[in-house]
Design a protein around this motif. Structure first.
Motif, PDB file in Angstrom:
ATOM      1  N   GLY A 210       0.792  -1.226   0.000  1.00 21.91           N
ATOM      2  CA  GLY A 210       0.000   0.000   0.000  1.00 21.91           C
ATOM      3  C   GLY A 210       0.818   1.265   0.000  1.00 21.91           C
ATOM      4  N   SER A 211       1.881   1.333  -0.793  1.00 20.28           N
ATOM      5  CA  SER A 211       2.701   2.534  -0.838  1.00 20.28           C
ATOM      6  C   SER A 211       1.920   3.685  -1.455  1.00 20.28           C
ATOM      7  N   ALA A 212       2.077   4.857  -0.866  1.00 22.80           N
ATOM      8  CA  ALA A 212       1.376   6.032  -1.388  1.00 22.80           C
ATOM      9  C   ALA A 212       2.169   6.679  -2.509  1.00 22.80           C
ATOM     10  N   LYS A 213       1.469   7.101  -3.554  1.00 25.01           N
ATOM     11  CA  LYS A 213       2.032   7.880  -4.655  1.00 25.01           C
ATOM     12  C   LYS A 213       3.192   7.187  -5.370  1.00 25.01           C
ATOM     13  N   ARG A 214       3.156   5.878  -5.487  1.00 23.49           N
ATOM     14  CA  ARG A 214       4.122   5.152  -6.317  1.00 23.49           C
ATOM     15  C   ARG A 214       3.603   3.736  -6.543  1.00 23.49           C
ATOM     16  N   TRP A 215       4.193   3.062  -7.529  1.00 29.90           N
ATOM     17  CA  TRP A 215       3.853   1.672  -7.794  1.00 29.90           C
ATOM     18  C   TRP A 215       4.287   0.830  -6.596  1.00 29.90           C
ATOM     19  N   GLY A 216       3.470  -0.129  -6.222  1.00 32.62           N
ATOM     20  CA  GLY A 216       3.770  -0.959  -5.062  1.00 32.62           C
ATOM     21  C   GLY A 216       5.055  -1.759  -5.237  1.00 32.62           C
ATOM     22  N   PRO A 217       6.026  -1.631  -4.328  1.00 31.33           N
ATOM     23  CA  PRO A 217       7.294  -2.383  -4.436  1.00 31.33           C
ATOM     24  C   PRO A 217       7.108  -3.808  -3.920  1.00 31.33           C
TER      25      PRO A 217
END
Length: 520
Positions: free
Chosen positions: A157-164
């Motif tokens: 659920g990373s904000a403002k980027r593709w999920g790592p």
């Protein structure tokens, strides 16, 4: 070169010391999962088998780098120094320190690999691109085989980027001739249901084309059974012997038959599908003879270790056995030697044991030996002692005496060479026990080997007075009269070496280059 240690050995301590004590070209495969430089502290799950295991994944020049390492890289591998400088400049001094820490160990790993050997380095996007630059310099860009992506989690659920959600494995080989076994992953049930829609006495099958693009002038371009592939700009592509069913016996002289004769043989065996409409015959590919999809460089069929999985130990950064079993199957054979210099909870070692490989592990964790025994016990491969239950099938079990856990560094029985090949003198002279070679004699000898060429900048001089005697690799014992460890440098190269590649000099040079490029 034969190994100077026993199978099933776990060394306890700094892996660099042990690798420097191991014989050259004695390992078939290295599969390892080192720290990632994530600037975090990792701790094992409390009350788990791995309780107490922890490590600090932070790096600094003062704490983690020795001047000896910088000297070695400077003298033998200037391209590595450039990669380290790039990491300092583009990322941070901490990243540069981590690269230096890894570089000297990767150099040792390369020396240990046999010419047919391979290495898999597990990392993540934190440092993977910097590590690749270092590994290109050490193993050669031509020996880079794959950047393998392993999907380590399902969502993030990373904000403002593709999920790592992935890790990276960098796959290099020692040379162009290396061990490789084709490994397959099972078909997805939905794929089987959709494509293997036909069935006969041999089982389920799908139909695939019998021709390929392009016109051919030989028999593969001629008509067969009224079908002319040339009319459609194609040619017959008879399945290879390997693609034929395992129970199909090739008739004598099959390899010398024309394309049409081989198609007749295959059709007579019931391996060709003739559609009710149209004239294009197709080949029957049976599910029973399809091992699956050849593994690709994206691995999404091996799930991470779940919180309730029996395999889970609570060890920080533990990886699944299935992942390392796939690596070991692909790049080694039974009986080969597998090394993991960052053994941790021994995933590589246990996977190697399950697949009948020899193995060596190295780790600084005090409980690593206990974990190996416990994991093999869970796999049904270990018995604490010989009992009546084990006497009848001793080959099934391992016992405590089958392992060696030691902090003693092995003693090399090979030539002990460490210098980079392009800096080695052409002739190595054993040092006299009584009279040592003088500096003048060394200079004369090296001039005979290389001429009046600086081994730093490659410049050729017209007078030997412009060249100075220096070490190839600094001597720990302070000795200066070992001829196989000496090179000739011009005065500017010698001064650069003396200042630039101290720890402080390296950082200062990196800052200077940044200022020259107009950066702060």
């Amino acid at each position: 070169m034969s190994a100077n240690w026993k199978n099933r050995t776990l060394f306890h301590g700094d892996n660099l010391d042990f690798m420097r004590g191991m014989n050259s070209e004695s390992v078939d495969l290295i599969a390892t999962d080192p720290p990632f430089n994530k600037s975090r502290d990792f701790h094992a799950t409390p009350d788990s088998l791995a309780a107490g295991a922890s490590f600090q994944d932070r790096w600094s020049w003062e704490k983690d780098v020795h001047q000896e390492w910088v000297d070695q890289l400077t003298d033998d591998h200037p391209t590595i120094i450039e990669a380290i400088e790039s990491a300092i400049h583009a990322h941070s001094e901490g990243m540069g320190a981590y690269m230096c820490f890894m570089a000297v160990r990767l150099l040792a790993m390369r020396r240990l690999l046999k010419p047919t050997g391979s290495i898999y380095l597990h990392c993540d996007p934190t440092a993977s691109h910097y590590l690749k630059a270092v590994m290109d310099a050490i193993f050669g860009q031509k020996n880079f085989r794959n950047q393998i992506v392993w999907k380590r989690t399902g969502a993030h659920g990373s904000a403002k980027r593709w999920g790592p959600i992935h890790d990276t494995l960098l796959f290099y080989t020692k040379s162009s001739k290396y061990e490789w076994n084709r490994v397959y992953e099972e078909y997805d049930p939905k794929y089987v249901e959709e494509f293997y829609r036909y069935e006969d006495k041999r089982g389920k099958y799908q139909t695939v084309t019998l021709d390929g693009p392009g016109i051919r002038s030989g028999s593969s371009g001629e008509p067969w059974r009224g079908v002319n592939p040339t009319e459609k700009g194609r040619h017959w592509a008879v399945p290879s012997d390997r693609a034929l069913p395992s129970d199909f016996q090739l008739p004598e002289g099959y390899a010398d038959m024309s394309c049409q004769e081989r198609l007749d043989v295959i059709d007579a065996a019931g391996l060709i599908y003739w559609p009710k409409r149209g004239k294009a015959p197709r080949y029957k590919r049976y599910l029973s003879d399809s091992p699956g999809n050849p593994v690709q460089d994206i691995i999404n069929d091996i799930r991470p270790i779940g919180s309730q999985a029996t395999e889970r130990l609570g060890y920080p950064t533990q990886k699944p056995l299935a992942l390392y079993e796939r690596i070991i199957r692909a790049s080694s054979n039974e009986g080969d030697i597998v090394l993991d210099p960052f053994a941790g909870c021994a995933t590589t070692c246990v996977a190697a044991e399950r697949l009948n490989r020899q193995w060596i592990g190295i780790d600084i964790w005090d409980k690593a030996s206990e974990v190996i025994i416990e994991r093999l016990n869970k796999e049904g491969l270990f018995a604490p002692k010989r009992t009546r239950r084990t006497r009848e099938n001793l080959q099934t079990f391992l016992f405590a005496e089958d392992f060696q856990f030691t902090s003693e560094i092995p003693v090399r029985t090979d030539d002990g060479e460490t210098a980079a090949p392009f800096l080695r003198v052409k002739e190595v002279i054993p040092e006299p026990k009584e009279k040592k070679m003088s500096r003048q004699e060394m200079v004369k000898f090296l001039l005979k080997q290389h001429g009046m060429r600086c081994q730093g900048c490659d410049r050729i001089f017209d007078d030997p007075l412009y060249l100075e005697l220096d070490h190839n690799t600094p001597r720990k014992d302070g000795g200066w009269n070992h001829i196989s460890n000496r090179i000739l440098l011009c005065s500017p190269c010698n001064r650069i070496k003396a200042h630039r590649f101290t720890l402080s000099g390296l950082r200062e040079e990196s800052r200077k280059r940044g200022r020259m490029r107009g950066q702060p």
